[in-house]
Design an enzyme around this catalytic site. Structure first.
Site, PDB file in Angstrom:
ATOM      1  N   LYS A 118      -5.886 -31.359 -26.021  1.00 12.38           N
ATOM      2  CA  LYS A 118      -7.082 -31.996 -26.613  1.00 12.38           C
ATOM      3  C   LYS A 118      -7.548 -31.215 -27.835  1.00 12.38           C
ATOM      4  O   LYS A 118      -7.104 -30.102 -28.086  1.00 12.38           O
ATOM      5  CB  LYS A 118      -8.232 -31.993 -25.589  1.00 12.38           C
ATOM      6  CG  LYS A 118      -7.993 -32.799 -24.317  1.00 12.38           C
ATOM      7  CD  LYS A 118      -8.262 -34.273 -24.547  1.00 12.38           C
ATOM      8  CE  LYS A 118      -8.118 -35.061 -23.247  1.00 12.38           C
ATOM      9  NZ  LYS A 118      -6.786 -34.895 -22.614  1.00 12.38           N
ATOM     10  N   SER A 156      -3.079 -39.183 -24.914  1.00 10.66           N
ATOM     11  CA  SER A 156      -4.482 -38.889 -25.162  1.00 10.66           C
ATOM     12  C   SER A 156      -4.733 -38.377 -26.581  1.00 10.66           C
ATOM     13  O   SER A 156      -5.861 -38.334 -27.038  1.00 10.66           O
ATOM     14  CB  SER A 156      -4.999 -37.867 -24.143  1.00 10.66           C
ATOM     15  OG  SER A 156      -4.449 -36.605 -24.385  1.00 10.66           O
TER      16      SER A 156
END
Lengths: 212, 212
Positions: free
Chosen positions: A171, A134
């Site tokens: 993230k 990600s």
DNA sequence: TTGCATGGTATACGATCGTATACTATTTTA
DNA sequence: TAAAATAGTATACGATCGTATACCATGCAA
């Protein structure tokens, strides 16, 4: 077409051009380094005397005096020897595109300890292995390791490890006004806006990838 | 929506769920750690006696005996203390996606030294700062640092730093039969086939990115 | 030739080294 | 309650600690 591999002893191979010389260290300092690496501590004057092949402690004393001046070793307030700049982990050279540093630069290169350089607060830091892709556009790949500082509170655009709605992810931390968004670095994933609870485990201070 | 920051002392904040507890280390070992970090060497028994607040050396001796059993410290063949597993740089936890490790796991986590882990041969290794984005698809960005092992000869698909036709670059090393191609990880760049001479400075064994 | 660093040896000083035995409390266990 | 382990103190041993002064070579400059 010639392929040259720069070995530890550069001169033995390519010879002239460019030149990647061996870092010249006095033989005596080399013995000290071996002692330290092998035993995990600095020698006493008596041990150093034997190590260097002297018969009198005074000779070792005189050598040490010079080493202290040059910063090779340090001394305790009790007189005991402490490791100086002679065995820091790594020599740091210039940038790749700038060409290969000359042998002179190489000898004067700074040396650092990765531990000290990468981890500010060892008590509050951890290493984690990254799963998933990600964050791949931020250069954080599957299998990479991240160093996590737990005490730190994240600033905008910091990379964080967080638990959002029962799931742990890595993230970008992006704050707009009161709301927080966790933004991935991969267009196949969507930003996460935590619904109920966001638990920030820490801020990523470094990324490490190790090739087999 | 709640945002929780896991501080050094987890219990003080979120309380129950998940729980990121402080790594429990005996107060005595903590003092030893402080001594070592501050002075760069292990204490003698006398110093340790004072450090722990004892009045007799024997008490420190007994503590050390237990530490040796547990691997907290080691001993020389001359009896001097050596650093054991108590101060390795970093605790290594599990993977991000696997959820946050429990406090129990955390206490039993392995600890490592980045220096030892990342650099196999310190004499023959260097660190370089990367310029340019030719390897960006391999997760090597502009400004990253690479650790370079000089003695190693590159295998196929290794990342190498090489001088080809008077220019230094970082690329994949790809060998087909007798010919060698240096392949970038960026579609905006073309593979390089050395015309005259290829000088391989070393093989990249690790990539490090440090966030400010 | 003299003088003076330089590099090494010999030896001595009090302090501290790591280790050990003996003893007194306190706590734990049977 | 009695026995046994635990925790800490006191002290002593020879060895080694870091430091210092003195002395002897060699080499080099004045």
């Amino acid at each position: 077409m010639k392929i040259l591999y720069s070995g530890v002893d550069g001169a033995a191979q390519g010879g002239a051009a460019g030149g990647i010389g061996r870092c010249a260290v006095s033989g005596r300092a080399e013995k000290l380094k071996s002692f330290y690496r092998e035993k995990g501590r600095m020698p006493s004057y008596g041990e150093l005397t034997r190590l260097l092949g002297y018969k009198s402690k005074r000779s070792a004393q005189k050598i040490v005096d010079k080493w202290v001046e040059k910063g090779v070793v340090r001394k305790d307030e009790t007189g005991k020897l402490l490791p100086g700049g002679f065995l820091s982990a790594l020599r740091v050279l210039g940038e790749v595109a700038a060409g290969w540093p000359s042998p002179a630069e190489e000898e004067n290169a700074d040396t650092i300890s990765l531990d000290d350089w990468l981890v500010e607060d060892k008590e509050a830091s951890f290493m984690l292995k990254v799963t998933g892709d990600s964050m791949i556009d931020a250069g954080i790949n599957h299998g990479d390791y991240v160093i996590l500082h737990r005490g730190k509170s994240p600033k905008n655009n910091d990379v964080v490890v967080a638990e959002v709605d029962k799931e742990w992810t890595i993230k970008f931390f992006r704050r707009v006004g009161k709301s927080v968004t966790l933004v991935p670095a991969n267009k196949n994933y969507k930003p996460i806006v935590p619904k109920e609870e966001l638990r920030v485990a820490g801020v990523v201070t470094a990324v490490i990838r190790k090739y087999a």
